[in-house]
Design a protein around this motif. Structure first.
Motif, PDB file in Angstrom:
ATOM      1  N   VAL A  94      37.728  -9.658   7.312  1.00 53.89           N
ATOM      2  CA  VAL A  94      38.683  -9.198   8.312  1.00 53.89           C
ATOM      3  C   VAL A  94      40.011  -9.920   8.170  1.00 53.89           C
ATOM      4  CG1 VAL A  94      39.097  -8.875  10.757  1.00 53.89           C
ATOM      5  CG2 VAL A  94      36.774  -8.849   9.879  1.00 53.89           C
ATOM      6  N   ASP A 121      45.558  -1.256  12.611  1.00 52.08           N
ATOM      7  CA  ASP A 121      46.723  -2.024  13.085  1.00 52.08           C
ATOM      8  C   ASP A 121      48.006  -1.582  12.386  1.00 52.08           C
ATOM      9  OD1 ASP A 121      45.087  -3.419  14.716  1.00 52.08           O
ATOM     10  OD2 ASP A 121      44.958  -5.206  13.445  1.00 52.08           O
ATOM     11  N   ALA A 122      47.876  -1.221  11.118  1.00 50.13           N
ATOM     12  CA  ALA A 122      49.061  -0.856  10.346  1.00 50.13           C
ATOM     13  C   ALA A 122      49.504   0.580  10.621  1.00 50.13           C
ATOM     14  CB  ALA A 122      48.782  -1.034   8.863  1.00 50.13           C
ATOM     15  N   GLY A 161      51.148  -2.567   6.919  1.00 49.89           N
ATOM     16  CA  GLY A 161      51.594  -2.564   8.308  1.00 49.89           C
ATOM     17  C   GLY A 161      52.638  -3.629   8.579  1.00 49.89           C
ATOM     18  N   PRO A 162      52.935  -3.865   9.856  1.00 46.17           N
ATOM     19  CA  PRO A 162      54.017  -4.792  10.201  1.00 46.17           C
ATOM     20  C   PRO A 162      53.644  -6.256   9.940  1.00 46.17           C
ATOM     21  CG  PRO A 162      52.923  -3.985  12.181  1.00 46.17           C
ATOM     22  CD  PRO A 162      52.292  -3.267  11.035  1.00 46.17           C
ATOM     23  N   ILE A 175      44.170  -0.088  -2.901  1.00 49.03           N
ATOM     24  CA  ILE A 175      44.458   0.844  -1.816  1.00 49.03           C
ATOM     25  C   ILE A 175      45.537   0.264  -0.894  1.00 49.03           C
ATOM     26  CG2 ILE A 175      42.705   0.092  -0.127  1.00 49.03           C
ATOM     27  CD1 ILE A 175      42.915   3.665  -0.999  1.00 49.03           C
ATOM     28  N   ARG A 176      45.514  -1.050  -0.710  1.00 46.07           N
ATOM     29  CA  ARG A 176      46.526  -1.674   0.141  1.00 46.07           C
ATOM     30  C   ARG A 176      47.920  -1.540  -0.462  1.00 46.07           C
ATOM     31  NH1 ARG A 176      44.308  -4.924   4.262  1.00 46.07           N
ATOM     32  NH2 ARG A 176      42.065  -4.868   3.974  1.00 46.07           N
ATOM     33  N   ILE A 177      47.976  -1.608  -1.772  1.00 42.53           N
ATOM     34  CA  ILE A 177      49.283  -1.475  -2.421  1.00 42.53           C
ATOM     35  C   ILE A 177      49.726  -0.017  -2.418  1.00 42.53           C
ATOM     36  CG2 ILE A 177      50.473  -1.686  -4.631  1.00 42.53           C
ATOM     37  CD1 ILE A 177      48.534  -4.167  -5.072  1.00 42.53           C
ATOM     38  N   LEU A 234      48.875   2.447  -0.494  1.00 40.19           N
ATOM     39  CA  LEU A 234      49.099   3.046   0.812  1.00 40.19           C
ATOM     40  C   LEU A 234      50.483   2.719   1.366  1.00 40.19           C
ATOM     41  CD1 LEU A 234      45.657   2.707   2.570  1.00 40.19           C
ATOM     42  CD2 LEU A 234      46.931   4.804   2.252  1.00 40.19           C
ATOM     43  N   GLN A 235      51.195   1.809   0.724  1.00 41.09           N
ATOM     44  CA  GLN A 235      52.541   1.497   1.193  1.00 41.09           C
ATOM     45  C   GLN A 235      53.500   2.625   0.856  1.00 41.09           C
ATOM     46  OE1 GLN A 235      53.326  -2.306   1.555  1.00 41.09           O
ATOM     47  NE2 GLN A 235      51.204  -2.855   1.268  1.00 41.09           N
ATOM     48  N   SER A 255      42.426  -3.609   9.849  1.00 43.30           N
ATOM     49  CA  SER A 255      43.801  -3.833   9.413  1.00 43.30           C
ATOM     50  C   SER A 255      44.522  -2.512   9.158  1.00 43.30           C
ATOM     51  CB  SER A 255      43.846  -4.735   8.176  1.00 43.30           C
ATOM     52  OG  SER A 255      43.252  -4.099   7.085  1.00 43.30           O
ATOM     53  N   PHE A 256      43.759  -1.477   8.783  1.00 44.69           N
ATOM     54  CA  PHE A 256      44.381  -0.178   8.536  1.00 44.69           C
ATOM     55  C   PHE A 256      44.765   0.497   9.851  1.00 44.69           C
ATOM     56  CE2 PHE A 256      41.957  -1.203   4.823  1.00 44.69           C
ATOM     57  CZ  PHE A 256      42.805  -0.855   3.792  1.00 44.69           C
ATOM     58  N   ARG A 269      35.583   1.740   3.601  1.00 41.80           N
ATOM     59  CA  ARG A 269      34.242   1.165   3.669  1.00 41.80           C
ATOM     60  C   ARG A 269      33.791   1.174   5.120  1.00 41.80           C
ATOM     61  NH1 ARG A 269      33.467  -1.099  -1.547  1.00 41.80           N
ATOM     62  NH2 ARG A 269      35.419  -1.726  -2.524  1.00 41.80           N
ATOM     63  N   ILE A 292      48.027   3.199   9.567  1.00 38.93           N
ATOM     64  CA  ILE A 292      47.699   4.066   8.431  1.00 38.93           C
ATOM     65  C   ILE A 292      46.692   5.132   8.863  1.00 38.93           C
ATOM     66  CG2 ILE A 292      46.623   4.126   6.146  1.00 38.93           C
ATOM     67  CD1 ILE A 292      49.117   2.584   5.987  1.00 38.93           C
ATOM     68  N   ALA A 324      33.302  -6.563   1.714  1.00 38.77           N
ATOM     69  CA  ALA A 324      33.626  -5.398   2.530  1.00 38.77           C
ATOM     70  C   ALA A 324      33.841  -5.763   3.993  1.00 38.77           C
ATOM     71  CB  ALA A 324      32.515  -4.373   2.410  1.00 38.77           C
ATOM     72  N   ALA A 364      35.175  -4.010  10.779  1.00 38.10           N
ATOM     73  CA  ALA A 364      35.832  -5.121  10.100  1.00 38.10           C
ATOM     74  C   ALA A 364      36.810  -4.597   9.054  1.00 38.10           C
ATOM     75  CB  ALA A 364      34.796  -6.020   9.446  1.00 38.10           C
ATOM     76  N   TRP A 365      36.350  -3.606   8.308  1.00 38.36           N
ATOM     77  CA  TRP A 365      37.202  -3.072   7.243  1.00 38.36           C
ATOM     78  C   TRP A 365      38.322  -2.220   7.815  1.00 38.36           C
ATOM     79  CZ3 TRP A 365      39.156   1.179   4.684  1.00 38.36           C
ATOM     80  CH2 TRP A 365      39.573   0.964   3.360  1.00 38.36           C
ATOM     81  N   ASP A 422      39.937  -2.460  -2.774  1.00 33.40           N
ATOM     82  CA  ASP A 422      40.642  -2.898  -1.570  1.00 33.40           C
ATOM     83  C   ASP A 422      42.074  -3.323  -1.864  1.00 33.40           C
ATOM     84  OD1 ASP A 422      38.165  -2.436  -0.597  1.00 33.40           O
ATOM     85  OD2 ASP A 422      38.082  -4.239   0.644  1.00 33.40           O
TER      86      ASP A 422
END
Lengths: 414, 306
Positions: free
Chosen positions: B272, A93-94, B48-49, A67-69, A71-72, A90-91, A82, A96, B269, A86-87, A64
């Motif tokens: 949130v 919203d961003a 994201g933002p 991948i967040r780093i 994906l930037q 955030s992706f 996953r 991605i 996992a 819930a998982w 996790d």
């Protein structure tokens, strides 16, 4: 001499670059070691024509954050997500990941929840159906004359018999918190709580302090008190649990079918190991099944077109057949596909005929605030198995934790 | 062009010597530290933002029951973790350093052995020591089967009462040589003629240690304390690797580093509410709490050396 070497190497580089310009190599980030042979096969045999897919494996614990780093930047083309909203949230919203455009008509309806975002739309293509249940060492059962238990009383009787023979009846790797909430909690609910009641737990119409749910916790605590669990349950982690079952020192564990696949490290301990499955034999008596995760396209990938092609392919029957062969797990595909492995046939049959529908662990409604249901269950089970709190306390703790952020049932379950 | 006089040359030299250090420190340490102040003011899941939220993260950390509880628990346990480590490092470290300082036979071999773990990576040490203390590991075999002292294996990492101390002992084992080397160099710096004078005055070995050697060791003790304090309040490598971001069992090993990591990357996992802003806030609060202690010790140390 030196000049000619330089010239030759430049020419070689040039030749290599032009020849590879036709083929696109895109990468796929995954935490699943078992997928590497699949993608290797797909690339080696040009299944996708000019598109080669290079699977980049990242250790599950770090996945996790990594991948967040990554994906930037635009370096990631495809990645695995996953399961559950819930998982995904955030992706989404961003920006991605975008709602899926691939044809998902072939995917099993039960697996689609893995791809469902908080807004109800589908994101990505689900990739595997996993099953969680009791897994037993068939040789240990046979050697001790144990039949597969179909009630909790039969399970207790079998455990007494195994204990008397010096074998740990049920092994717990309770140091691994993720296993407690994702595997034990869910399997116990699927086996002991009716689908209807479990669904009402998720919608907040039923409470976790209800005796129906508390019974799942009491059963686990009862096993521990009766000495059916390994005495070092809290000190052992997930790996130690699987080792013990593979060695035949323990007879049963609660785990996912992934541990019985060809890539499972358990076969390194005993190549002849055979394992069978049965649900937690409570009143509901069902196994737990869920879509394991999703394939996702990074919306800002440089190779968007090729990545989308690969994603479309993962929703097809042809992919499903390759998935069974090379990963050794059941694909998320719902239509007909060939399964030759008898172990997978048994699993497929259990999932099709006897799996619970609700999946509280993945329910967005229970996990969107903090502390989430997943956190509460993992931490609470550990406290209960260390003897710090009783099953009733644990149920209260889960309920109070959820109430503290006003989850959907907060008004109903004070 | 006028020739530079001596003073100007000296100044230029000073600047030239300082620049690389200041630049490196500024770019890699100080600038990110300033960035932390900015990051603490946003809500950002790492992708994201970013959403500017002002001081909401601070308000949540101290105002929200769930977060406050985690903060106090993590800090308290971090303190226990630190005390165990520093006590064992100073006591055992001094003991070992003194042993090495005497003309003991084969002391160079001992010195090499003590120093061996230090260059190892934290992850390697964590897995290595976990292999030793796990339920079917050699330590438990020794305690149960070989000596029969215990009936069932001890859950060093699984028992909520033992896990934190076990991790602290891992840390101490790994960094012990760091303490030994620093203390040993202080011991060696004790002037020989002082020792000779003490002995001529009739002091025995113990008295010499107490009156001559230990006062010289104080700066080394302070240095070790400050460095270890900063490290254990900001890092949590052993805990993260062995116990996961939730600080299993039942958060008994949760320290500031794991709390910070969990807030940024989530504990499981289904996490949130991952928020890099919250992590930055936790980092700042940690820094504010340990900074006075670190500064006090360091300044006191400097004054003494003058």
């Amino acid at each position: 001499m030196r000049f000619s070497t330089l010239l030759a190497s430049t020419a070689l580089c040039g030749a290599l670059m032009t020849s590879s310009a036709y083929a696109v190599t895109i990468n796929l980030y995954t935490w699943r070691e078992q997928e590497l042979p699949l993608w290797q096969y797909i690339s080696d045999n040009d299944v996708l024509g000019d598109i080669d897919v290079k699977a980049v494996q990242v250790q599950s614990d770090n996945y996790d954050s990594k991948i967040r780093i990554d994906l930037q930047s635009e370096g990631v083309d495809l990645f695995q997500g996953r399961a559950g909203a819930a998982w995904l949230a955030s992706f989404i919203d961003a920006g991605i990941i975008k709602p899926v455009t691939s044809d998902l008509s072939g995917i099993a309806p039960g697996a689609l929840d893995a791809a469902r975002g908080p807004d109800g739309q589908l994101y990505g293509v689900p990739f595997a159906i996993q099953m969680e249940s009791f897994i037993y060492n068939t040789k240990v059962f046979a050697d001790n004359g144990i039949a597969v238990p179909s009630t909790l009383d039969e399970l207790d009787a079998a455990s007494e018999k195994l204990k008397a023979a010096g074998i740990t009846p049920i092994n717990f790797g309770a140091r691994s918190g993720w296993w407690l909430n994702q595997v034990v909690g869910e399997s116990m609910t699927a086996g002991m709580v009716s689908d209807d009641f479990a669904a009402r737990l998720v919608t907040g119409e039923a409470c976790f302090t209800d005796p129906t749910f508390v019974a799942t916790l009491e059963t686990v605590k009862g096993w521990q008190d009766a000495g059916f669990l390994n005495s070092s349950a809290m000190a052992d982690d997930y790996g130690a649990m699987r080792t013990s079952l593979a060695l035949g020192e323990s007879a049963m564990m609660i785990d996912g079918v992934w541990s019985t696949g060809p890539a499972s490290p358990m076969y390194e301990i005993d190549p002849d190991l055979r394992m069978g499955f049965f649900p937690v034999p409570g009143q509901n008596g069902k196994v737990y099944a869920f879509g394991d995760g999703t394939y996702q396209v990074n919306a800002s990938s440089k190779n968007l077109e090729a990545a989308q092609k690969v994603l479309d392919f993962t929703a097809t029957r042809a992919f499903a057949e390759l998935f069974v062969q090379h990963v050794g797990e059941l694909p998320a595909y719902g239509g007909d596909y060939t399964v030759e492995d008898p172990r997978l046939k048994e699993v497929a049959n259990l999932i099709a005929t006897n799996s619970a529908a609700p999946t509280p662990f993945f329910a967005y409604a229970l996990n969107k605030g903090e502390p989430s249901y997943g956190t509460l269950v993992a931490e609470g089970y550990q406290a209960m198995l260390s003897g710090q709190i009783s099953p009733a306390d644990l149920a209260r703790k889960i309920q109070d934790g959820l109430n503290s952020w006003g989850y959907v049932g907060a008004a109903n379950c004070k | 062009m006028a020739r530079l006089n001596y003073k100007q040359k000296a100044n230029l030299q000073r600047i030239a010597l300082l620049t690389p250090g200041v630049a490196l420190y500024g770019i890699f340490n100080f600038a990110p530290l300033l960035g932390l102040f900015g990051l603490a003011l946003v809500d950002w899941p790492g992708i994201g933002p970013m959403r500017f939220v002002g001081l909401d993260n601070f308000a949540k950390l101290f105002g929200n029951d769930y977060y406050r509880e985690q903060l106090f628990r993590a800090f308290g346990q971090n303190l226990v973790f630190f005390v165990i480590i520093i006590a064992s490092m100073l006591i055992l470290g001094t003991f070992l350093a003194l042993l090495l300082s005497f003309g003991t036979w084969g002391r160079n071999v001992y010195r090499s052995i003590f120093f061996l773990p230090y260059p190892l990576a934290g992850a390697a040490v964590a897995f290595l020591l976990e292999l030793i203390v796990r339920t079917r590991g050699p330590l438990n075999v020794l305690l149960t089967k070989t000596t029969g002292l215990f009936e069932s294996p001890i859950g060093f990492l699984g028992d909520p009462n033992l896990a934190l101390a076990t991790l602290a002992s891992f840390y101490s084992w790994h960094r012990m040589s760091f303490a030994v080397i620093l203390i040993l160099s202080a011991v060696v710096a004790v002037r020989v003629h002082l020792l000779e004078a003490a002995m001529l005055d009739g002091a025995n070995r113990r008295q010499t240690l107490k009156a001559v050697v230990l006062p010289v060791l104080a700066p080394a003790f302070v240095l070790i304390t400050v460095i270890v304090m900063v490290d254990v309040f900001n890092n949590a490598d052993y805990t993260l690797i062995l116990m996961g971001p939730e600080g299993a069992p039942a958060r008994a090993t949760d320290i500031m580093g794991t709390f910070l990591f969990r807030s940024a990357f989530g504990g499981s996992a289904t996490s949130v509410n991952v928020n890099f802003g919250m992590s930055a806030t936790i980092g700042l609060v940690t820094a504010l709490v340990i900074l006075p202690a670190a500064l006090f010790l360091a300044l006191r140390n400097m004054r003494k050396e003058r």
